[in-house]
Write a protein that holds these residues in place. Structure first.
Motif, PDB file in Angstrom:
ATOM      1  N   GLN A  42       2.299  60.562  86.691  1.00 23.48           N
ATOM      2  CA  GLN A  42       2.584  61.087  85.271  1.00 23.48           C
ATOM      3  C   GLN A  42       2.496  60.020  84.270  1.00 23.48           C
ATOM      4  O   GLN A  42       2.545  58.753  84.296  1.00 23.48           O
ATOM      5  N   SER A  43       2.224  60.649  83.078  1.00 19.31           N
ATOM      6  CA  SER A  43       2.345  59.732  81.608  1.00 19.31           C
ATOM      7  C   SER A  43       3.752  60.083  81.377  1.00 19.31           C
ATOM      8  O   SER A  43       4.259  61.084  80.931  1.00 19.31           O
ATOM      9  N   ILE A  44       4.669  58.844  81.150  1.00 17.13           N
ATOM     10  CA  ILE A  44       5.912  58.883  80.744  1.00 17.13           C
ATOM     11  C   ILE A  44       6.339  57.974  79.766  1.00 17.13           C
ATOM     12  O   ILE A  44       5.524  57.070  79.714  1.00 17.13           O
ATOM     13  N   ARG A  45       7.378  58.207  79.070  1.00 17.98           N
ATOM     14  CA  ARG A  45       7.918  57.415  78.113  1.00 17.98           C
ATOM     15  C   ARG A  45       9.295  56.994  78.260  1.00 17.98           C
ATOM     16  O   ARG A  45      10.040  57.675  78.564  1.00 17.98           O
ATOM     17  N   ILE A  46       9.528  55.835  78.104  1.00 24.30           N
ATOM     18  CA  ILE A  46      10.790  55.362  78.183  1.00 24.30           C
ATOM     19  C   ILE A  46      11.599  55.206  76.988  1.00 24.30           C
ATOM     20  O   ILE A  46      10.796  54.350  75.964  1.00 24.30           O
ATOM     21  N   TYR A  47      12.525  55.738  76.701  1.00 27.26           N
ATOM     22  CA  TYR A  47      13.409  55.705  75.321  1.00 27.26           C
ATOM     23  C   TYR A  47      14.774  54.984  75.606  1.00 27.26           C
ATOM     24  O   TYR A  47      15.430  55.301  76.441  1.00 27.26           O
ATOM     25  N   PHE A  48      15.113  53.817  74.651  1.00 27.15           N
ATOM     26  CA  PHE A  48      16.253  53.444  74.582  1.00 27.15           C
ATOM     27  C   PHE A  48      16.971  53.937  73.249  1.00 27.15           C
ATOM     28  O   PHE A  48      16.523  53.455  72.193  1.00 27.15           O
ATOM     29  N   LEU A  49      17.822  54.932  73.385  1.00 27.90           N
ATOM     30  CA  LEU A  49      18.617  55.456  72.202  1.00 27.90           C
ATOM     31  C   LEU A  49      20.105  54.720  72.001  1.00 27.90           C
ATOM     32  O   LEU A  49      20.950  55.184  72.626  1.00 27.90           O
ATOM     33  N   GLY A  50      19.995  54.063  70.876  1.00 28.98           N
ATOM     34  CA  GLY A  50      21.303  53.735  70.525  1.00 28.98           C
ATOM     35  C   GLY A  50      21.916  54.228  69.384  1.00 28.98           C
ATOM     36  O   GLY A  50      21.156  54.457  68.532  1.00 28.98           O
ATOM     37  N   VAL A  51      23.453  54.442  69.387  1.00 32.28           N
ATOM     38  CA  VAL A  51      23.900  55.079  68.436  1.00 32.28           C
ATOM     39  C   VAL A  51      25.023  54.130  68.130  1.00 32.28           C
ATOM     40  O   VAL A  51      26.000  53.728  69.007  1.00 32.28           O
ATOM     41  N   GLU A  52      25.409  53.489  66.821  1.00 33.39           N
ATOM     42  CA  GLU A  52      26.677  52.856  66.595  1.00 33.39           C
ATOM     43  C   GLU A  52      27.515  53.768  65.686  1.00 33.39           C
ATOM     44  O   GLU A  52      26.971  54.293  64.587  1.00 33.39           O
ATOM     45  N   SER A 101       5.160  63.155  77.936  1.00 27.77           N
ATOM     46  CA  SER A 101       4.274  62.904  76.575  1.00 27.77           C
ATOM     47  C   SER A 101       4.433  64.052  75.399  1.00 27.77           C
ATOM     48  O   SER A 101       4.150  63.569  74.405  1.00 27.77           O
ATOM     49  N   SER A 102       5.000  65.074  75.899  1.00 32.55           N
ATOM     50  CA  SER A 102       5.366  66.040  74.746  1.00 32.55           C
ATOM     51  C   SER A 102       6.873  65.653  74.079  1.00 32.55           C
ATOM     52  O   SER A 102       7.301  66.452  73.373  1.00 32.55           O
ATOM     53  N   GLY A 103       7.597  64.910  74.668  1.00 29.16           N
ATOM     54  CA  GLY A 103       8.766  64.252  74.458  1.00 29.16           C
ATOM     55  C   GLY A 103       9.995  65.117  74.903  1.00 29.16           C
ATOM     56  O   GLY A 103      11.308  64.739  74.553  1.00 29.16           O
ATOM     57  N   THR A 104       9.718  65.946  75.956  1.00 23.02           N
ATOM     58  CA  THR A 104      10.748  66.561  76.758  1.00 23.02           C
ATOM     59  C   THR A 104      11.478  65.503  77.791  1.00 23.02           C
ATOM     60  O   THR A 104      10.963  64.746  78.450  1.00 23.02           O
ATOM     61  N   VAL A 105      12.851  65.414  77.847  1.00 20.46           N
ATOM     62  CA  VAL A 105      13.493  64.512  78.427  1.00 20.46           C
ATOM     63  C   VAL A 105      13.426  65.167  80.032  1.00 20.46           C
ATOM     64  O   VAL A 105      13.955  66.202  80.337  1.00 20.46           O
ATOM     65  N   LEU A 106      12.891  64.037  80.735  1.00 26.73           N
ATOM     66  CA  LEU A 106      12.917  64.309  82.050  1.00 26.73           C
ATOM     67  C   LEU A 106      14.121  63.727  82.834  1.00 26.73           C
ATOM     68  O   LEU A 106      14.465  64.516  84.057  1.00 26.73           O
ATOM     69  N   ALA A 107      14.747  62.981  82.500  1.00 25.84           N
ATOM     70  CA  ALA A 107      15.891  62.234  83.275  1.00 25.84           C
ATOM     71  C   ALA A 107      16.465  61.275  82.067  1.00 25.84           C
ATOM     72  O   ALA A 107      16.014  60.595  81.324  1.00 25.84           O
ATOM     73  N   THR A 108      18.034  61.259  82.195  1.00 26.12           N
ATOM     74  CA  THR A 108      18.690  60.311  81.663  1.00 26.12           C
ATOM     75  C   THR A 108      18.883  59.238  82.705  1.00 26.12           C
ATOM     76  O   THR A 108      19.744  59.696  83.457  1.00 26.12           O
ATOM     77  N   LEU A 109      18.326  58.074  82.706  1.00 25.69           N
ATOM     78  CA  LEU A 109      18.543  57.197  83.631  1.00 25.69           C
ATOM     79  C   LEU A 109      20.031  56.438  83.711  1.00 25.69           C
ATOM     80  O   LEU A 109      20.630  56.096  84.776  1.00 25.69           O
ATOM     81  N   ALA A 110      20.622  56.220  82.635  1.00 22.02           N
ATOM     82  CA  ALA A 110      21.780  55.602  82.485  1.00 22.02           C
ATOM     83  C   ALA A 110      22.311  55.962  80.904  1.00 22.02           C
ATOM     84  O   ALA A 110      21.521  55.886  80.024  1.00 22.02           O
TER      85      ALA A 110
END
Length: 82
Positions: free
Chosen positions: A66-76, A33-42
């Protein structure tokens, strides 16, 4: 809950023609919830492009309670041939 999963369909589409360099990228991350990356799934890129959708599933059971957030980070990105 007895299980926790993240599931989505993925089709990588890119105009990049290279077969050796990742310019267009997508990362799937789990953050707290504070934005710390816990894991990069793929991580996916233009090197993973294809013509069909593929189902991707990840086991998130280790994050139960736990309260988690899922991020999809795209860069072109791109490179212009000279």
């Amino acid at each position: 809950a007895t299980s926790a999963n993240l599931s989505f369909w993925l089709k990588v589409v890119s105009s990049e023609t290279t077969t050796t360099q990742a310019y267009d990228t997508l990362q799937v991350q789990i953050r707290n919830s504070s934005g710390t990356v816990l894991a990069t799934l793929a991580s996916y890129s233009n090197l993973n492009k294809g013509s069909t959708y593929i189902n991707k599933t990840f086991d998130l059971s280790s994050y139960k309670g736990q309260s988690i957030r899922i991020y999809f980070l795209g860069v072109e990105g791109s490179v212009t041939a000279q």
